[in-house]
Design a protein around this motif. Sequence first.
Motif, short mmCIF file in Angstrom:
data_model
loop_
_atom_site.label_atom_id
_atom_site.label_comp_id
_atom_site.label_asym_id
_atom_site.label_seq_id
_atom_site.Cartn_x
_atom_site.Cartn_y
_atom_site.Cartn_z
N THR A 9 3.73 8.02 2.48
CA THR A 9 3.70 9.48 2.68
C THR A 9 4.56 9.90 3.86
OG1 THR A 9 1.83 9.56 4.22
CG2 THR A 9 1.30 9.44 1.86
N ALA A 39 4.98 12.27 -2.02
CA ALA A 39 5.06 10.94 -1.42
C ALA A 39 5.84 10.04 -2.37
CB ALA A 39 3.66 10.39 -1.15
N ILE A 93 -2.81 12.70 3.64
CA ILE A 93 -3.02 13.18 2.27
C ILE A 93 -4.14 14.21 2.27
CG2 ILE A 93 -3.63 12.51 -0.08
CD1 ILE A 93 -2.53 9.71 0.57
#
Length: 491
Positions: free
Chosen positions: A62, A94, A67
């Motif tokens: 990422t 990502a 996230i």
Amino acid sequence: MKYKVLGAAVCICAILLSIAAPLLEGGARGRVHQHLTASVKEDDAQDTGVFSTHLPLVEIDTGGVEIPGKAILGENGMPVSYTTAADGTDSITAHIDIVDNETTYNHMGDTPTVSSDIEIHVRGNSSRTFDKSSYSLRLMKEDGTNNPQQIMGMDAHHEWVLHGPYLDKTLLRNYMWYNIGGEIMDYAPNVRFCEVILNGVYQGVYVMLENITAGSDGARLNMTVSAKRNTFSGYLLRLDRGTDLPIKQIDTFTYYTKRTQQVINIVYPGISNLTPEIAEEIRQDFSDFEKALYSYDYDNEKYGYAAQIDVESFIDYFLINELTCNYDAGWLSTYIYKDTSGLFRMCLWDMNSACDNYQESQTEPQSFQMQNCLWYFMLIKDEDFTEALIDRYWQLRKTWFDEDYLNRYIDETVAYLGDAVERNYSVWGYSFGSEYNMLLPEERNPRSYEESVEQMKDFLSARIAWMDANIDTLRQYSADSKVKKFNENAN
């Protein structure tokens, strides 16, 4: 009896399966059970210090961005909101690499079998509060369009779920019951064990699984839609807590008559193909089914439910969820679909709390509950449905519900996971500690992996014994006096 022909066919199949099921090396329906079919691999990087695993290896990058989708807890410890991306949305972009070598172990740095940009967010309901997160993935191309890919031998698609077993200390429940469900029913999501590395940090054992949705070339559910022409063949609905998208939330018969407080959402067609006209047609069509089910003629062959559902699918869904005491089914995380056959079918989902793994309280194996669920409340009132359900139970007891078969399935899957279990609990092993009790009352919490596996086996043994002795009592719900009383009260 309206199911006489169906019953005869099922009996023949059951006899054949009763011979074959304990010896199966793969699925009778072409189902792939990873622990049975995976090739033996050579660890060619042993003792080199390079991370290696016999399981498929999933690496997610990422760029260090968190996230979104984790629960934000209030003072009472309950979620009040969820984290978002920097731009306020619920997902980020990502990259994913999946290494799945055929003959050798999988290592960080190996040439990936699948490589794609992804859209990712934390998924689930109560599981969003868990330390180990589960994720929804959408594979996409550089321009943001969908990028369908075959993953770990499963059919190509762009939508996937990475389930992180955490509450389920065995790591087995979703893998095991989706696979067994896929043998019994027309469809259950395909699943594969894997290990996950996020931004270079090991995250443990995960289960890659198919989202329940339509697919191409026979993958997943057989449905199509054309927003341009306002046409569709089949649709998928979810009974749950609702959605923020008004067009997807439909006011069905059982909701506006207050027979349920849960809401039905349109899952397929997705939002990009869901027009107001299609949404209204789906709402009307499903309400017509529910009206027929809740009508005085509910058991009429022409006007009742039997002409609109795949009876076997509803029976098998009932029995799998009863055997495992998976009692969110029928109320929450409940999927029902109509495919190109024109009949409604049920689809298994979310077995994480099955087999006495609910956090809030212990699930005693000495009761039936599915007959109280929204659609089964009426189905069980039909004597023919109840008799077919009881017959089917005894057929399954000779095959997929055989206790020896289930114990062997558990043992063989644990053996296949091998040292991946130890690696997983090198990260999450603290959750076995006495100060960390996810299940209530406290004595239900296993203190080791081995204990968690034995708990599930013990539960299934007790459950099977009780159902064997009591399955015939389901007839009480379709007894003449019960039906007459219901019909009198309903009119």
